[in-house]
Design an enzyme around this catalytic site. Structure first.
Site, PDB file in Angstrom:
ATOM      1  N   HIS A  69       0.840  -1.197   0.000  1.00 55.53           N
ATOM      2  CA  HIS A  69       0.000   0.000   0.000  1.00 55.53           C
ATOM      3  C   HIS A  69       0.876   1.248   0.000  1.00 55.53           C
ATOM      4  O   HIS A  69       2.033   1.202   0.456  1.00 55.53           O
ATOM      5  CB  HIS A  69      -0.891   0.050   1.253  1.00 55.53           C
ATOM      6  CG  HIS A  69      -2.053  -0.872   1.232  1.00 55.53           C
ATOM      7  ND1 HIS A  69      -2.385  -1.666   2.316  1.00 55.53           N
ATOM      8  CD2 HIS A  69      -2.988  -1.125   0.287  1.00 55.53           C
ATOM      9  CE1 HIS A  69      -3.470  -2.368   2.014  1.00 55.53           C
ATOM     10  NE2 HIS A  69      -3.856  -2.051   0.801  1.00 55.53           N
ATOM     11  N   CYS A 100      -3.192   1.095   9.595  1.00 55.05           N
ATOM     12  CA  CYS A 100      -4.215   0.129   9.170  1.00 55.05           C
ATOM     13  C   CYS A 100      -5.256  -0.145  10.242  1.00 55.05           C
ATOM     14  O   CYS A 100      -6.380  -0.569   9.929  1.00 55.05           O
ATOM     15  CB  CYS A 100      -3.560  -1.207   8.790  1.00 55.05           C
ATOM     16  SG  CYS A 100      -2.220  -1.112   7.602  1.00 55.05           S
TER      17      CYS A 100
END
Length: 253
Positions: A161, A248
């Site tokens: 990511h 996250c």
């Protein structure tokens, strides 16, 4: 300034989560303890926390950042890139609507993970990754423009990511590692460099003037503190085994 955060407790089935880390299976009970300490750090920095119960249907659901993007003016429910995570969005809707009047949605063929979206002031950088495609990024940019916000895409070559390798620490300061150090898109930021051996520490969380960082990365911690920030360290070993980082684990707004 952030006022709120939404987190979801790890579920026992997290040991079957998606990973390419090759660090072994996480210890569920240790993960619970680490998650509680992470939530405690958010509270210490002044956030009100909504804690969602674990959902064993979705092994990766503790990584709640991927299912929504929260801005000052709207929230965007995403369309996660991993098929096993696609239905997680249904579990976040009620929480999002309890905080936001304006809620938007990414739809197929668009794919978008929140971990690929970094807010820097009123601009949002969107990583094009294995989980986020151009169609999803374009949908998000169009939504942002409706609220006088802007967005642009960043190609990724080495990381899962965007925020795996980069974190915005406000005041034009950017924590960067690997492929992002020389990226043209970030040339105008003040860069705090993460050394290669501490690459995991590139994913940090700025909260109201302080920075939460993963424990065990002394060079990065020193560099952040020398840039003028107070730091809080949190053990993240069990989430690292699932390719997960600090950002996250929460939605912050």
């Amino acid at each position: 300034m952030f006022k709120n955060a939404i987190v979801r407790k790890p579920c026992p089935n997290m040991v079957e989560g998606i990973t390419e880390a090759n660090l072994g299976k996480p210890d569920y009970h240790k993960a619970l303890l680490q998650h509680a300490r992470y939530t405690g750090a958010l509270r210490k920095l002044g956030l009100k926390i909504q804690v969602l119960e674990p959902d064993n249907r979705f092994p990766d659901s503790v990584f709640i950042e991927d299912v929504a993007v929260c801005t000052p003016y709207c929230a965007v429910i995403t369309c996660p890139g991993a098929p096993s995570r696609r239905d997680e969005v249904s579990t976040i809707r009620d929480s999002i609507y309890s905080f936001y009047e304006n809620v938007e949605q990414i739809t197929e063929p668009g794919k978008l993970d929140g971990g690929d979206v970094m807010m820097a002031g009123t601009h949002f950088y969107i990583g094009l990754s294995g989980r986020t495609n151009k169609a999803g990024a374009n949908q998000l940019i169009k939504i942002l423009q409706q609220y006088n916000l802007s967005g642009s895409t960043v190609s990724l070559g080495e990381v899962l990511h965007l925020k795996t390798g980069i974190s915005y620490l406000e005041k034009n300061n950017l924590l960067v590692s690997g492929e992002f150090i020389e990226k043209e898109e970030f040339r105008d930021f003040n860069k705090i460099i993460v050394p290669p051996e501490e690459a995991y520490a590139a994913n940090c969380v700025w909260i109201n003037g302080s920075v939460i960082i993963p424990a065990g990365y002394p060079v990065t911690q020193k560099n952040i503190e020398e840039a003028g920030y107070q730091t809080i360290t949190v053990e993240m070993t069990e989430f690292e085994k699932l390719d997960g980082g600090l950002s996250c684990l929460s939605l912050r707004f």
